[in-house]
Design a protein around this motif. Structure first.
Motif, PDB file in Angstrom:
ATOM      1  N   GLU A  82       7.042  -9.760   2.613  1.00  0.00           N
ATOM      2  CA  GLU A  82       6.722  -8.305   2.947  1.00  0.00           C
ATOM      3  C   GLU A  82       8.063  -7.442   2.888  1.00  0.00           C
ATOM      4  O   GLU A  82       8.010  -6.350   2.743  1.00  0.00           O
ATOM      5  N   LYS A  83       9.398  -8.077   2.962  1.00  0.00           N
ATOM      6  CA  LYS A  83      10.425  -7.463   2.881  1.00  0.00           C
ATOM      7  C   LYS A  83      11.005  -7.079   1.652  1.00  0.00           C
ATOM      8  O   LYS A  83      11.686  -6.336   1.309  1.00  0.00           O
ATOM      9  N   GLU A  84      10.590  -7.970   0.749  1.00  0.00           N
ATOM     10  CA  GLU A  84      11.043  -8.008  -0.695  1.00  0.00           C
ATOM     11  C   GLU A  84      10.377  -6.968  -1.373  1.00  0.00           C
ATOM     12  O   GLU A  84      11.040  -6.834  -2.548  1.00  0.00           O
ATOM     13  N   LEU A  85       9.370  -6.818  -1.324  1.00  0.00           N
ATOM     14  CA  LEU A  85       8.239  -6.073  -2.079  1.00  0.00           C
ATOM     15  C   LEU A  85       7.871  -4.693  -1.410  1.00  0.00           C
ATOM     16  O   LEU A  85       7.456  -4.800  -0.273  1.00  0.00           O
ATOM     17  N   THR A  86       8.171  -3.525  -1.707  1.00  0.00           N
ATOM     18  CA  THR A  86       7.914  -2.167  -1.351  1.00  0.00           C
ATOM     19  C   THR A  86       6.382  -1.978  -1.852  1.00  0.00           C
ATOM     20  O   THR A  86       5.992  -2.381  -2.913  1.00  0.00           O
ATOM     21  N   GLY A  87       5.696  -1.308  -0.803  1.00  0.00           N
ATOM     22  CA  GLY A  87       4.389  -0.897  -1.193  1.00  0.00           C
ATOM     23  C   GLY A  87       3.472  -1.744  -1.388  1.00  0.00           C
ATOM     24  O   GLY A  87       2.457  -1.868  -2.269  1.00  0.00           O
ATOM     25  N   LEU A  88       3.402  -2.875  -0.456  1.00  0.00           N
ATOM     26  CA  LEU A  88       2.871  -4.120  -0.566  1.00  0.00           C
ATOM     27  C   LEU A  88       1.445  -3.879  -0.406  1.00  0.00           C
ATOM     28  O   LEU A  88       1.015  -3.211   0.683  1.00  0.00           O
ATOM     29  N   THR A  89       0.533  -4.261  -1.133  1.00  0.00           N
ATOM     30  CA  THR A  89      -0.931  -4.120  -1.020  1.00  0.00           C
ATOM     31  C   THR A  89      -1.601  -5.601  -1.032  1.00  0.00           C
ATOM     32  O   THR A  89      -0.793  -6.454  -2.126  1.00  0.00           O
ATOM     33  N   MET A  90      -2.915  -5.876  -1.154  1.00  0.00           N
ATOM     34  CA  MET A  90      -3.545  -6.805  -1.129  1.00  0.00           C
ATOM     35  C   MET A  90      -5.051  -6.918  -1.623  1.00  0.00           C
ATOM     36  O   MET A  90      -5.474  -6.091  -0.915  1.00  0.00           O
ATOM     37  N   ALA A  91      -5.837  -7.420  -2.597  1.00  0.00           N
ATOM     38  CA  ALA A  91      -6.937  -7.315  -2.795  1.00  0.00           C
ATOM     39  C   ALA A  91      -7.549  -8.675  -2.745  1.00  0.00           C
ATOM     40  O   ALA A  91      -7.014  -9.641  -3.319  1.00  0.00           O
ATOM     41  N   GLU A  92      -8.792  -9.051  -2.440  1.00  0.00           N
ATOM     42  CA  GLU A  92      -9.335 -10.342  -2.507  1.00  0.00           C
ATOM     43  C   GLU A  92     -10.207 -10.411  -3.732  1.00  0.00           C
ATOM     44  O   GLU A  92     -10.970  -9.719  -3.970  1.00  0.00           O
ATOM     45  N   VAL A  93      -9.961 -11.239  -4.472  1.00  0.00           N
ATOM     46  CA  VAL A  93     -10.995 -11.450  -5.923  1.00  0.00           C
ATOM     47  C   VAL A  93     -11.327 -12.841  -6.000  1.00  0.00           C
ATOM     48  O   VAL A  93     -10.499 -13.887  -6.404  1.00  0.00           O
ATOM     49  N   ASN A  94     -12.671 -13.339  -5.722  1.00  0.00           N
ATOM     50  CA  ASN A  94     -13.371 -14.417  -6.170  1.00  0.00           C
ATOM     51  C   ASN A  94     -12.501 -15.572  -5.349  1.00  0.00           C
ATOM     52  O   ASN A  94     -12.166 -16.523  -5.519  1.00  0.00           O
ATOM     53  N   GLY A  95     -12.131 -15.097  -3.936  1.00  0.00           N
ATOM     54  CA  GLY A  95     -11.473 -16.164  -3.078  1.00  0.00           C
ATOM     55  C   GLY A  95     -10.126 -16.425  -3.599  1.00  0.00           C
ATOM     56  O   GLY A  95      -9.510 -17.415  -2.666  1.00  0.00           O
ATOM     57  N   GLN A  96      -9.309 -15.671  -4.229  1.00  0.00           N
ATOM     58  CA  GLN A  96      -7.973 -15.602  -4.597  1.00  0.00           C
ATOM     59  C   GLN A  96      -7.627 -14.263  -4.121  1.00  0.00           C
ATOM     60  O   GLN A  96      -8.123 -13.198  -3.643  1.00  0.00           O
ATOM     61  N   TYR A  97      -6.251 -14.049  -3.763  1.00  0.00           N
ATOM     62  CA  TYR A  97      -5.648 -12.960  -3.134  1.00  0.00           C
ATOM     63  C   TYR A  97      -4.605 -12.690  -4.160  1.00  0.00           C
ATOM     64  O   TYR A  97      -3.436 -13.081  -4.582  1.00  0.00           O
ATOM     65  N   LEU A  98      -4.570 -11.116  -4.315  1.00  0.00           N
ATOM     66  CA  LEU A  98      -3.855 -10.559  -5.386  1.00  0.00           C
ATOM     67  C   LEU A  98      -3.153  -9.637  -4.565  1.00  0.00           C
ATOM     68  O   LEU A  98      -3.165  -8.611  -3.983  1.00  0.00           O
ATOM     69  N   LEU A  99      -1.732  -9.912  -4.379  1.00  0.00           N
ATOM     70  CA  LEU A  99      -0.499  -9.072  -3.797  1.00  0.00           C
ATOM     71  C   LEU A  99      -0.010  -8.310  -4.848  1.00  0.00           C
ATOM     72  O   LEU A  99       0.484  -8.767  -6.087  1.00  0.00           O
ATOM     73  N   ARG A 100       0.386  -7.036  -4.788  1.00  0.00           N
ATOM     74  CA  ARG A 100       1.116  -5.975  -5.615  1.00  0.00           C
ATOM     75  C   ARG A 100       2.344  -5.235  -4.851  1.00  0.00           C
ATOM     76  O   ARG A 100       1.936  -4.908  -3.794  1.00  0.00           O
ATOM     77  N   GLY A 101       3.320  -5.105  -5.483  1.00  0.00           N
ATOM     78  CA  GLY A 101       4.595  -4.325  -4.952  1.00  0.00           C
ATOM     79  C   GLY A 101       5.516  -4.433  -5.928  1.00  0.00           C
ATOM     80  O   GLY A 101       5.400  -4.527  -6.963  1.00  0.00           O
ATOM     81  N   VAL A 102       6.410  -3.676  -5.492  1.00  0.00           N
ATOM     82  CA  VAL A 102       7.793  -3.536  -6.209  1.00  0.00           C
ATOM     83  C   VAL A 102       8.922  -4.104  -5.917  1.00  0.00           C
ATOM     84  O   VAL A 102       9.195  -3.969  -4.727  1.00  0.00           O
TER      85      VAL A 102
END
Length: 216
Positions: free
Chosen positions: A127-147
């Motif tokens: 949470e601290k190491e990635l800026t603009g952190l977002t999450m989407a759930e796809v088929n029971g898995q979790y996609l985290l995105r950030g910079v």
């Protein structure tokens, strides 16, 4: 009694309201699961498949990754056989079969793009190491995105696909110049045997170790 029976019939005839579905976990919750999963480990062994596109190249490789805290990792490639990237905590070493030299780079000059699981070698806090952190759930898995913090000029986005328990299944790094480095991980072995000797680089006979640039 008749009124009571009619009331009972009316009550039983009313359809039950559907159970409220639990809200999906937040990006913060999933990031914390990933942190907890890897911060609890002393070592890790996992198979990987790597795809790289950029700089006019399209490369697909595979092998085994061995991690040991603090600060050590070993990428043994089965395709191409003999390729090796090793980090002993102080220096990184890169060797490809058929070359007469092995490249040596101080660990402090290696960025997270070149060793995308280095963030898991210490005590991570996504949470601290990635800026603009977002999450989407796809088929029971979790996609985290950030910079990655401090790498905004180099990285457009880092994507981490995690299982419900926080284990990383895939990782994808897209750079600002369009290059993409992605990994798929399989067969994770938490706290696998990781002797110190596995993180000592031994140059093959006839191969010189020279100061070099970080490997792709």
């Amino acid at each position: 009694m008749i009124r009571g029976l009619l009331l009972l019939l009316l009550l039983t005839a009313v359809p039950a309201l559907p159970a409220q579905q639990p809200a999906p976990p937040s990006a913060k919750v999933i990031a914390a699961r990933v942190d907890h999963h890897y911060n609890a480990l002393h070592s890790l062994k996992v198979g990987f498949t790597q795809d790289y596109s950029g700089m006019g190249m399209n490369v697909k490789e595979r092998g085994t990754l061995l991690l040991k805290k603090p600060g050590r990792m070993r990428w043994d490639y089965a395709q191409p056989a003999g390729k090796l990237f090793l980090l002993d905590g102080h220096n990184g070493y890169f060797y490809a079969p058929g070359q007469s030299e092995a490249q040596k780079v101080p660990a402090k000059k290696l960025d997270d793009i070149r060793s995308p699981l280095s963030l898991l070698l210490g005590h991570t806090n996504l949470e601290k190491e990635l800026t603009g952190l977002t999450m989407a759930e796809v088929n029971g898995q979790y996609l985290l995105r950030g910079v990655p913090r401090g790498m905004e000029n180099r990285v457009r986005v880092l994507e981490i696909t995690a299982a419900a328990d926080g284990a990383i299944l895939r990782m994808r790094i897209e750079e600002t110049d369009g290059a993409v480095n992605s990994f798929v991980f399989q067969g994770e072995q938490p706290n696998a045997p990781a002797p110190d000797a596995a993180f000592v680089f031994h140059a093959p006979d006839g191969v010189n170790v020279v100061d070099g640039m970080p490997p792709v």
